[in-house]
Each structure stands twice: as structure tokens, then as C-alpha cells.
Design an enzyme around this catalytic site. Sequence first.
Site, short mmCIF file in Angstrom:
data_model
loop_
_atom_site.label_atom_id
_atom_site.label_comp_id
_atom_site.label_asym_id
_atom_site.label_seq_id
_atom_site.Cartn_x
_atom_site.Cartn_y
_atom_site.Cartn_z
N SER A 146 0.84 -1.20 0.00
CA SER A 146 0.00 0.00 0.00
C SER A 146 0.88 1.26 0.00
O SER A 146 1.63 1.47 -0.95
CB SER A 146 -0.96 -0.07 1.19
OG SER A 146 -1.99 0.85 1.04
N ASP A 222 -10.11 -5.77 -2.59
CA ASP A 222 -9.46 -4.72 -1.80
C ASP A 222 -10.38 -3.51 -1.75
O ASP A 222 -10.75 -2.96 -2.80
CB ASP A 222 -8.13 -4.37 -2.50
CG ASP A 222 -7.26 -3.41 -1.71
OD1 ASP A 222 -7.81 -2.48 -1.09
OD2 ASP A 222 -6.03 -3.58 -1.76
N HIS A 255 -7.31 -6.11 1.28
CA HIS A 255 -6.12 -5.26 1.48
C HIS A 255 -5.26 -5.73 2.66
O HIS A 255 -4.24 -5.14 2.94
CB HIS A 255 -6.60 -3.82 1.73
CG HIS A 255 -5.55 -2.77 1.56
ND1 HIS A 255 -4.93 -2.51 0.35
CD2 HIS A 255 -4.97 -1.90 2.45
CE1 HIS A 255 -4.05 -1.54 0.50
NE2 HIS A 255 -4.05 -1.15 1.76
N1 LIG Z 1 -7.26 2.80 9.01
C1 LIG Z 1 -7.81 2.39 7.76
C2 LIG Z 1 -6.78 1.81 6.80
C3 LIG Z 1 -5.64 1.11 7.48
C4 LIG Z 1 -5.03 0.02 6.64
O1 LIG Z 1 -5.71 -0.70 5.92
N2 LIG Z 1 -3.75 -0.11 6.78
C5 LIG Z 1 -3.05 -1.14 6.10
C6 LIG Z 1 -1.98 -0.52 5.23
S1 LIG Z 1 -2.67 0.71 4.14
C7 LIG Z 1 -2.40 -2.05 7.11
O2 LIG Z 1 -1.45 -2.74 6.79
N3 LIG Z 1 -2.89 -2.06 8.36
C8 LIG Z 1 -2.27 -2.75 9.46
C9 LIG Z 1 -2.49 -4.22 9.54
O3 LIG Z 1 -3.36 -4.76 8.84
O4 LIG Z 1 -1.78 -4.88 10.34
C10 LIG Z 1 -8.88 1.41 8.05
O5 LIG Z 1 -8.82 0.80 9.13
O6 LIG Z 1 -9.74 1.22 7.20
#
Ligand SMILES: N[C@@H](CCC(=O)N[C@@H](CS)C(=O)NCC(=O)O)C(=O)O
Length: 285
Positions: A146, A222, A255
Amino acid sequence: MELVARQRSFGGWQSRYKHRSEVLNCDMIFAIYLPPQAEKGPVPVLWWLSGLTCNDENFVTKAGAQRLAARLGMAIVCPDTSPRGTDLPGEHESYDFGSGAGFYVNATEAPWASHYRMYDYVVSELPALVREHFPVSEREAISGHSMGGHGALVCALKNPGRYDSVSAFAPIVNPADCDWGIKAFTGYLGEDRSAWLAWDTCALVAEGKSRQPLLVDQGLADNFLDSQLHPERLEKVCAEHDHPLQLRRHEHYDHSYFFIASLIDDHLRYHARHLGLAGEAQQPA
Ligand SMILES: N[C@@H](CCC(=O)N[C@@H](CS)C(=O)NCC(=O)O)C(=O)O
């Protein structure tokens, strides 16, 4: 540099270290996986750049990369995603700007410019520190997810010849023209949109400085696909400029790190081939 935590993992070590960053003007923590082969000599490094809201731990605990990294003989370094311990106005108010959202650029706007220089940190300061303290070779590859996929692609495209290979999961390929990127770049780089193009994968491909092949995986379930990620824009610009791109779309994957964990072995093998590693013949000690 201070050891924060260390666990045995597949015959190697998964560690976290804290250090003072001069570039970011704050203390930072990064994670490093050293495979068993590192006890006998230098090993190549894969740099992993995480996405919004992450720190150095998300990939380490969720991607499941250590098992194959141990077999391949590959170190993996995971930097944090922004400066830490600072308290700039509005820095901690939203998930997509400020802390956890450094976007791997060098900010030029006050007050961010005095800390938010994640590009220099990832490309220069941290590699120098890692080389000084760990048995790693000059060979490196870079990958990310991302916002970190954007970071990996931009780092590789801006530095032709530096990384043996680059790959990305669900990268933000056109931050100069999506909500996440517009918000971040306005804050870090200012209103002049021409300055944003130096940090935009699609623009860098069009500029044509690098010919490095890009490997990109994208889940079709996603929830950021249509609003933020726009892989079709990368596909179009690569086709127009004859830039080698392997863009693979995967039904039903979202995602999350479940998507990354499902495909990480494939990326590790891809990087291992480019890094000149022999393959999986070497067993963990
Ligand atoms: N905060 C947003 C987006 C956060 C999100 O999807 N972050 C991704 C990277 S863009 C991630 O890797 N989050 C941490 C995880 O899944 O451990 C949500 O919760 O919808």
C-alpha cells in the site's frame, strides 16, 4: 543502538532495535530478521516498507516471511512508517497523515520538513546503520504494501541499479492523483503539484529514468482498489512507455495481511532469484 527484543525464529533471529536517527531527528525502532546463514557470512537484504497505521511489527507478526527467509538465506529489514516521539500540530489526529503515514518522501513544508524525511531514512541512513552492525552484503531488494508499496516502487525507480529487484502488494501507484496521496503530498510537499511527481510511481515510469521490471500483486476484493490504488493507471503508463510490469490480479483477496501472507513466499522467491541466492536447498541450522 539498543536491542529492544529478540526472538529465535526458524534458526535465525527476529529482533527489534532502537536508534537515534539524525535524518528524522528522533529515536526510531526497526525490525530485522537474520537467517541462520548470517552466522557464517554476509546475506542479502530485503527491505520491507509497510502501509498506513503500521510500525515495524505488522509485517514481522503477520506476513509469515521468516520460514522461507531462513531457507533462502535472506535478511529482512522493516523500518517504521514515520518519525516517532514527535508532537507536531495535528500529527496524531488522522490515520493517513503524520504518525504512521510518512509516505516515504522528504517533506519540504514546515513543520514536517524537520522530521518527515522517510525517503532519506529508508534509502540512506538506515542501510548505512544496518551495514555497520549486521552481516549483510551489498545486494538488496525492496518490497512493500500500500503506502509501502508506493515507497518501494519510488525508491527503486529513483535509484536505477541500486536494488536487484522490486515488488509491491496493493501499492498506491499514483499518489499525486488519489485522496490519500493528495492529502499527504499537500501537507508534506506543499501546493505545487509539479513537486509531487518526483514521488509518484506513474510519473517516474513516464519519466523513464529506470527500466527495472516491476512485480505488483493486487487483490480484487481490496476496499481501496477503486478509490486509492488504481493499478490500471500503472498498467497504462507501463504499456505506453514499454516499461516491464508484471501486474497480477487476485480474486477475493482484500487489502489485509492475509493477502500478503498468501503471496509473500512468491515475492521472496522472486527476490531470491534476483539477489543471486541459490534457492531453498539450504536448510535452517
Ligand atoms: N485505518 C484504515 C486503513 C488502514 C489500513 O488498511 N492499513 C493497512 C496498510 S494501508 C495495514 O497494513 N494495516 C495494518 C495491519 O493490517 O496490520 C482502516 O482501518 O480502514
